[in-house]
Design an enzyme around this catalytic site. Structure first.
Site, PDB file in Angstrom:
ATOM      1  N   LYS A  22       0.792  -1.264   0.108  1.00 40.10           N
ATOM      2  CA  LYS A  22       0.071  -0.145   0.191  1.00 40.10           C
ATOM      3  C   LYS A  22       0.917   1.398  -0.003  1.00 40.10           C
ATOM      4  O   LYS A  22       0.637   2.104  -0.667  1.00 40.10           O
ATOM      5  CB  LYS A  22      -0.946  -0.071   1.370  1.00 40.10           C
ATOM      6  CG  LYS A  22      -1.455   1.432   1.493  1.00 40.10           C
ATOM      7  CD  LYS A  22      -2.429   1.139   2.842  1.00 40.10           C
ATOM      8  CE  LYS A  22      -1.639   1.582   4.203  1.00 40.10           C
ATOM      9  NZ  LYS A  22      -1.354   3.068   4.441  1.00 40.10           N
ATOM     10  N   ASN A  23       1.830   1.250   0.823  1.00 37.33           N
ATOM     11  CA  ASN A  23       2.537   2.339   1.161  1.00 37.33           C
ATOM     12  C   ASN A  23       3.521   2.783  -0.076  1.00 37.33           C
ATOM     13  O   ASN A  23       4.193   3.948  -0.253  1.00 37.33           O
ATOM     14  CB  ASN A  23       3.298   2.557   2.482  1.00 37.33           C
ATOM     15  CG  ASN A  23       2.421   2.721   3.482  1.00 37.33           C
ATOM     16  OD1 ASN A  23       1.147   2.973   3.184  1.00 37.33           O
ATOM     17  ND2 ASN A  23       2.662   2.493   4.839  1.00 37.33           N
ATOM     18  N   CYS A 117      -4.459  12.659  12.930  1.00 38.03           N
ATOM     19  CA  CYS A 117      -4.969  11.336  12.972  1.00 38.03           C
ATOM     20  C   CYS A 117      -4.927  10.792  14.415  1.00 38.03           C
ATOM     21  O   CYS A 117      -4.203  10.990  15.306  1.00 38.03           O
ATOM     22  CB  CYS A 117      -4.775  10.271  11.846  1.00 38.03           C
ATOM     23  SG  CYS A 117      -3.134  10.035  12.066  1.00 38.03           S
ATOM     24  N   ARG A 122       1.064  14.757  13.356  1.00 39.73           N
ATOM     25  CA  ARG A 122       1.499  14.562  11.875  1.00 39.73           C
ATOM     26  C   ARG A 122       1.644  15.890  10.982  1.00 39.73           C
ATOM     27  O   ARG A 122       0.979  15.770  10.277  1.00 39.73           O
ATOM     28  CB  ARG A 122       0.910  13.294  11.426  1.00 39.73           C
ATOM     29  CG  ARG A 122       0.523  12.100  12.077  1.00 39.73           C
ATOM     30  CD  ARG A 122      -0.056  11.079  11.356  1.00 39.73           C
ATOM     31  NE  ARG A 122       0.801  10.557  10.177  1.00 39.73           N
ATOM     32  CZ  ARG A 122       0.338   9.514   9.247  1.00 39.73           C
ATOM     33  NH1 ARG A 122      -0.974   8.893   9.583  1.00 39.73           N
ATOM     34  NH2 ARG A 122       1.197   9.071   8.315  1.00 39.73           N
ATOM     35  N   ASP A 309       4.903   0.683  12.061  1.00 38.04           N
ATOM     36  CA  ASP A 309       3.744  -0.003  11.494  1.00 38.04           C
ATOM     37  C   ASP A 309       3.404  -1.371  11.934  1.00 38.04           C
ATOM     38  O   ASP A 309       2.299  -2.009  11.562  1.00 38.04           O
ATOM     39  CB  ASP A 309       3.640   0.279   9.898  1.00 38.04           C
ATOM     40  CG  ASP A 309       3.263   1.655   9.314  1.00 38.04           C
ATOM     41  OD1 ASP A 309       2.974   2.344  10.259  1.00 38.04           O
ATOM     42  OD2 ASP A 309       3.468   2.012   8.276  1.00 38.04           O
ATOM     43  N   ARG A 401      -8.748  -0.319   5.140  1.00 37.41           N
ATOM     44  CA  ARG A 401      -7.888   0.673   4.606  1.00 37.41           C
ATOM     45  C   ARG A 401      -6.498   0.228   4.090  1.00 37.41           C
ATOM     46  O   ARG A 401      -5.860   0.556   3.159  1.00 37.41           O
ATOM     47  CB  ARG A 401      -7.409   2.136   5.619  1.00 37.41           C
ATOM     48  CG  ARG A 401      -8.806   2.820   5.922  1.00 37.41           C
ATOM     49  CD  ARG A 401      -8.390   3.940   6.649  1.00 37.41           C
ATOM     50  NE  ARG A 401      -6.852   4.579   6.649  1.00 37.41           N
ATOM     51  CZ  ARG A 401      -6.023   4.801   7.241  1.00 37.41           C
ATOM     52  NH1 ARG A 401      -6.039   4.847   8.508  1.00 37.41           N
ATOM     53  NH2 ARG A 401      -4.868   4.906   6.776  1.00 37.41           N
TER      54      ARG A 401
HETATM   55  N1  EPU Z   1       7.309  14.560  10.516  1.00 45.63           N
HETATM   56  C1  EPU Z   1       7.136  15.839  10.889  1.00 45.63           C
HETATM   57  N2  EPU Z   1       7.023  16.789   9.896  1.00 45.63           N
HETATM   58  C2  EPU Z   1       6.642  16.570   8.526  1.00 45.63           C
HETATM   59  C3  EPU Z   1       6.700  15.084   8.377  1.00 45.63           C
HETATM   60  C4  EPU Z   1       6.812  14.080   9.198  1.00 45.63           C
HETATM   61  O1  EPU Z   1       7.697  16.297  11.895  1.00 45.63           O
HETATM   62  O2  EPU Z   1       6.744  17.173   7.828  1.00 45.63           O
HETATM   63  C5  EPU Z   1       7.416  13.433  11.677  1.00 45.63           C
HETATM   64  C6  EPU Z   1       6.089  12.646  11.970  1.00 45.63           C
HETATM   65  O3  EPU Z   1       5.308  13.279  12.731  1.00 45.63           O
HETATM   66  C7  EPU Z   1       6.480  11.450  12.455  1.00 45.63           C
HETATM   67  C8  EPU Z   1       7.905  11.417  11.682  1.00 45.63           C
HETATM   68  O4  EPU Z   1       8.302  12.569  11.113  1.00 45.63           O
HETATM   69  O5  EPU Z   1       6.881  11.727  13.766  1.00 45.63           O
HETATM   70  C9  EPU Z   1       7.880  10.344  10.487  1.00 45.63           C
HETATM   71  O6  EPU Z   1       6.708  10.570   9.660  1.00 45.63           O
HETATM   72  P1  EPU Z   1       6.551  10.308   8.250  1.00 45.63           P
HETATM   73  O7  EPU Z   1       6.553  11.467   7.444  1.00 45.63           O
HETATM   74  O8  EPU Z   1       7.617   9.399   7.830  1.00 45.63           O
HETATM   75  O9  EPU Z   1       5.081   9.619   7.815  1.00 45.63           O
HETATM   76  P2  EPU Z   1       4.641   9.664   6.735  1.00 45.63           P
HETATM   77  O10 EPU Z   1       5.314   9.416   5.543  1.00 45.63           O
HETATM   78  O11 EPU Z   1       3.340  10.475   6.912  1.00 45.63           O
HETATM   79  C10 EPU Z   1       4.419   6.772   6.258  1.00 45.63           C
HETATM   80  C11 EPU Z   1       3.536   5.874   6.017  1.00 45.63           C
HETATM   81  C12 EPU Z   1       3.047   5.431   7.477  1.00 45.63           C
HETATM   82  C13 EPU Z   1       4.240   5.087   8.369  1.00 45.63           C
HETATM   83  C14 EPU Z   1       5.336   6.270   8.458  1.00 45.63           C
HETATM   84  C15 EPU Z   1       6.333   5.727   9.291  1.00 45.63           C
HETATM   85  C16 EPU Z   1       2.590   6.031   3.879  1.00 45.63           C
HETATM   86  C17 EPU Z   1       1.447   6.279   3.078  1.00 45.63           C
HETATM   87  N3  EPU Z   1       2.408   6.110   5.245  1.00 45.63           N
HETATM   88  O12 EPU Z   1       3.619   8.183   6.608  1.00 45.63           O
HETATM   89  O13 EPU Z   1       2.163   4.462   7.322  1.00 45.63           O
HETATM   90  O14 EPU Z   1       3.747   4.837   9.852  1.00 45.63           O
HETATM   91  O15 EPU Z   1       5.632   6.352   6.958  1.00 45.63           O
HETATM   92  O16 EPU Z   1       7.168   4.898   8.731  1.00 45.63           O
HETATM   93  O17 EPU Z   1       3.627   5.665   3.443  1.00 45.63           O
HETATM   94  C18 EPU Z   1       0.157   2.873   8.054  1.00 45.63           C
HETATM   95  O18 EPU Z   1       0.497   2.375   6.850  1.00 45.63           O
HETATM   96  O19 EPU Z   1      -0.677   2.507   8.620  1.00 45.63           O
HETATM   97  C19 EPU Z   1       0.982   4.329   8.032  1.00 45.63           C
HETATM   98  C20 EPU Z   1       0.600   5.186   9.122  1.00 45.63           C
END
Ligand code: EPU
Length: 422
Positions: A22-23, A117, A122, A309, A401
């Site tokens: 998915k990701n 969420c 986030r 995850d 999801r």
């Molecule tokens: N963060 C910031 N600022 C930003 C972006 C992120 O402070 O602008 C922080 C976040 O709050 C968090 C950390 O950095 O503490 C890492 O977040 P990341 O941006 O890596 O998360 P994401 O890209 O929004 C993806 C996955 C998530 C998974 C995370 C971490 C997808 C669609 N989602 O989210 O997947 O938990 O990386 O590996 O790729 C799931 O599939 O259930 C899921 C939540």
């Protein structure tokens, strides 16, 4: 609304095919915006989140067709409405990954600012910082991120780290935008997750010039245009990890197909420590548990560390361990909604800041419980298969999801899960 009724305990055995990730699929589908024409993406899982992205791409002007199982054709010849509407984006935070490609293709993008969420607030500040470094002008209007690049995007060296390390979708956004920027972009502190490697894989197949995949430094030499391609998504390491725990928690034996253990070293390390046997097989592995569950300490980290995850799923397993375990969240410090639900099933888990202390118990006991987010829900399904009695899980739309027909896959291996609409 659907609920699951799950009878336990059961012992799973059989073969399970792991879906495309998915990701990985989400940013890959967004990447088609960069290459006008018809791209075909293979092994796209049939999930609620994927459907949200299909709707979103359609709203931008693209045509999206599901040809046969897992095969999605996206025609991005026309992208004439570079706006990610609130009503679609609010259903899935990952919608933010259209921002970079839209800006690069159209010189303008407007995407509703994602809210918080169940797993934390986030923010997307790092995405915006990275795009500004590439020359975008960004403001927030009526809850929408409005980004413009009047002079086009211009490559440069960008540090993309944040308080919790690298960002997966932040890296995806900057990587996609940089492919069409003028000059060379170097992303320092880039996410190393295999899903980012897969995104770089499709972008290079489209004609991008990206090197450094799998390392924290990605170098992108901008090109004038990208062309549509046919591309297969990698297997879902989080779905695979969830089924590994399913075998372990039920003292069963599962043969997983389409599962790349090279992407799962930290998971295999912790499961083997706990007492689970994982043998490599042709296109995957065989997962078995025969003995007791040993206590373990687990800390979530960015890749190649242990993935957040799978934190909840491992906690369900450790709830049955001999002794005390500590699970520490270093990515989403508030991602512990499952603790209270597992305790309703007679687990003994205490949250202490960003850690949970898990005193193993002999058996979990069935109870009515509530799914709160995608991975927490999967963990509750795992717990319920091992618990004594019939567990009722409410709000299973969370699980739909990210897991395609989870009850069918598990039932085929001996689980007793029924879905009911209430
Ligand atoms: N963060 C910031 N600022 C930003 C972006 C992120 O402070 O602008 C922080 C976040 O709050 C968090 C950390 O950095 O503490 C890492 O977040 P990341 O941006 O890596 O998360 P994401 O890209 O929004 C993806 C996955 C998530 C998974 C995370 C971490 C997808 C669609 N989602 O989210 O997947 O938990 O990386 O590996 O790729 C799931 O599939 O259930 C899921 C939540």
């Amino acid at each position: 609304m659907d609920i699951f009724k799950i009878e336990g305990p059961v012992k799973l055995s059989g073969d399970i095919r792991i879906n495309g990730s998915k990701n990985a699929a989400l940013p890959i589908m967004a990447a088609t915006i960069l290459a006008p024409g018809k791209s075909t993406i293979l092994d796209v899982p049939d999930l609620a989140d994927i459907n949200v992205l299909k709707t979103l791409l359609t709203s931008l002007g693209a045509t999206v067709e599901t040809r046969q199982k897992g095969e999605v054709e996206i025609d991005t010849s026309v992208i004439d409405n570079p706006v990610g509407e609130y009503d679609i984006v609010r259903k899935m935070r990952a919608s933010i990954c259209i921002l970079g490609p839209l800006l690069a293709r159209c010189g303008r993008a407007e995407v509703s600012m994602p809210g918080g969420c169940a797993i934390g607030d986030r923010p997307v500040d790092i995405h915006l910082r990275g795009l500004r470094e590439l020359g975008a002008e960004i403001c927030l209007k009526n809850g929408n991120i409005v980004a413009t690049a009047p002079k086009g995007l211009i490559g440069k060296q960008i540090f993309l780290g944040g308080p919790f390390g690298s960002t997966v979708l932040g890296t995806a956004n900057i990587l996609m935008a940089a492919t069409l920027a003028k000059g060379t972009t170097v992303i320092e502190s880039a996410a190393c997750e295999p899903e980012i490697g897969d995104l770089a894989g499709i972008l290079n197949a489209m004609g991008a010039k990206i090197t450094g995949m799998g390392s924290p430094r990605l170098t992108i030499e901008g090109v004038k245009s990208l062309s549509p391609v046919k591309y297969r998504v990698i297997g879902d390491r989080i779905e695979a990890g969830t089924f590994m725990v399913a075998a372990a928690i039920t003292k069963g034996n599962l043969r997983l197909h389409n599962c790349n253990l090279d992407h799962m070293l930290a998971i295999v390390d912790r499961l083997e420590h706990i007492g689970v046997t994982i043998d490599t097989a042709d296109d995957g592995c065989v997962v078995t548990r025969t003995g007791s569950i040993k206590a373990a300490d687990i800390t979530t980290q960015t890749y190649p560390g242990f993935p957040t995850d799978l934190q909840a799923q491992l906690m369900a397993l450790l709830a049955h361990a001999d002794g005390n375990s500590i699970v520490t969240e270093k990515i989403f410090p508030d991602r512990f909604m499952h603790v209270a639900e597992m305790n309703r099933m007679a687990a003994n888990i205490r949250k202490e800041g960003a850690s949970a202390i898990i005193a193993g118990v002999k058996n979990l006991v069935a109870a009515p419980i509530m799914a709160s987010d995608l991975r927490a829900s999967a963990a509750l399904v795992l717990a319920a298969m091992a618990a004594h009695g019939t567990t009722i899980i409410n709000r299973v739309y969370h699980i739909d999801r990210g897991y395609e027909k989870i009850e069918k896959k598990l039932n085929a291996a001996g689980a007793k899960i029924t879905r009911e609409s209430v």
